[in-house]
Design a protein around this motif. Structure first.
Motif, PDB file in Angstrom:
ATOM      1  N   MET A   1       0.836  -1.170   0.000  1.00 34.94           N
ATOM      2  CA  MET A   1       0.000   0.000   0.000  1.00 34.94           C
ATOM      3  C   MET A   1       0.888   1.242   0.000  1.00 34.94           C
ATOM      4  SD  MET A   1      -2.972   1.180   2.610  1.00 34.94           S
ATOM      5  CE  MET A   1      -4.048  -0.010   1.839  1.00 34.94           C
ATOM      6  N   THR A  11       7.244   3.375  -6.576  1.00 33.44           N
ATOM      7  CA  THR A  11       6.453   2.316  -7.212  1.00 33.44           C
ATOM      8  C   THR A  11       6.403   2.523  -8.719  1.00 33.44           C
ATOM      9  OG1 THR A  11       5.138   2.049  -5.210  1.00 33.44           O
ATOM     10  CG2 THR A  11       4.202   1.161  -7.249  1.00 33.44           C
ATOM     11  N   ARG A  47      -0.374  -5.447 -10.077  1.00 34.08           N
ATOM     12  CA  ARG A  47      -0.578  -5.206  -8.645  1.00 34.08           C
ATOM     13  C   ARG A  47      -0.110  -3.805  -8.270  1.00 34.08           C
ATOM     14  NH1 ARG A  47       2.246  -4.921  -4.405  1.00 34.08           N
ATOM     15  NH2 ARG A  47       4.188  -5.570  -5.376  1.00 34.08           N
ATOM     16  N   MET A  48       1.062  -3.423  -8.752  1.00 40.12           N
ATOM     17  CA  MET A  48       1.593  -2.099  -8.430  1.00 40.12           C
ATOM     18  C   MET A  48       0.765  -0.990  -9.076  1.00 40.12           C
ATOM     19  SD  MET A  48       5.730  -2.626  -8.382  1.00 40.12           S
ATOM     20  CE  MET A  48       5.848  -3.419  -9.988  1.00 40.12           C
ATOM     21  N   ASP A  50      -2.402  -1.105  -9.646  1.00 35.19           N
ATOM     22  CA  ASP A  50      -3.602  -0.999  -8.807  1.00 35.19           C
ATOM     23  C   ASP A  50      -3.324  -0.160  -7.565  1.00 35.19           C
ATOM     24  OD1 ASP A  50      -5.114  -2.502 -10.563  1.00 35.19           O
ATOM     25  OD2 ASP A  50      -4.989  -4.353  -9.374  1.00 35.19           O
ATOM     26  N   GLU A  51      -2.165  -0.361  -6.950  1.00 31.04           N
ATOM     27  CA  GLU A  51      -1.809   0.416  -5.766  1.00 31.04           C
ATOM     28  C   GLU A  51      -1.670   1.900  -6.097  1.00 31.04           C
ATOM     29  OE1 GLU A  51       1.594  -0.988  -3.631  1.00 31.04           O
ATOM     30  OE2 GLU A  51       0.718  -2.958  -3.266  1.00 31.04           O
ATOM     31  N   GLU A  54      -5.136   3.310  -6.628  1.00 32.61           N
ATOM     32  CA  GLU A  54      -5.824   3.434  -5.338  1.00 32.61           C
ATOM     33  C   GLU A  54      -5.342   4.674  -4.598  1.00 32.61           C
ATOM     34  OE1 GLU A  54      -5.996   1.058  -1.138  1.00 32.61           O
ATOM     35  OE2 GLU A  54      -6.070  -0.153  -2.964  1.00 32.61           O
ATOM     36  N   TYR A  55      -4.036   4.895  -4.616  1.00 33.27           N
ATOM     37  CA  TYR A  55      -3.466   6.067  -3.955  1.00 33.27           C
ATOM     38  C   TYR A  55      -3.933   7.355  -4.637  1.00 33.27           C
ATOM     39  CZ  TYR A  55      -0.014   9.429  -2.281  1.00 33.27           C
ATOM     40  OH  TYR A  55       0.589  10.531  -1.737  1.00 33.27           O
ATOM     41  N   GLU A  67      -3.359  -1.400   7.012  1.00 33.30           N
ATOM     42  CA  GLU A  67      -3.156  -2.648   6.297  1.00 33.30           C
ATOM     43  C   GLU A  67      -3.610  -3.809   7.154  1.00 33.30           C
ATOM     44  OE1 GLU A  67       0.616  -3.091   4.231  1.00 33.30           O
ATOM     45  OE2 GLU A  67       0.995  -0.975   4.588  1.00 33.30           O
TER      46      GLU A  67
END
Length: 69
Positions: A1, A11, A47-48, A50-51, A54-55, A67
């Motif tokens: 996250m 990221t 996956r990254m 998506d993070e 989301e941020y 978390e």
């Protein structure tokens, strides 16, 4: 996250690095091994990403969710 802009930048840099690896592997890996090797990088990139999304879609005033342990 991702918790802050610095982590988001790191990221994004990691995503770019994985893209570079996939670009090289498309040429250097054998056709037989490429799908297995590429799938792990593809999963991590997704996956990254998506993070990051989301941020970016959480307002700056909203607290970062805790978390799950």
């Amino acid at each position: 996250m991702i918790h802050n802009d610095q982590e988001m930048k790191a990221t994004e840099e990691r995503i770019a690095y994985f893209y570079q690896l996939l670009t090289q592997l498309r040429v250097t890996a054998s056709p037989e091994e490429f799908p297995a090797v590429a799938s792990g990088y593809r999963y991590e990139i997704a996956r990254m990403q998506d993070e990051v999304l989301e941020y970016l879609t959480r307002h700056a005033s909203e607290p970062v969710p805790l978390e799950a342990a």
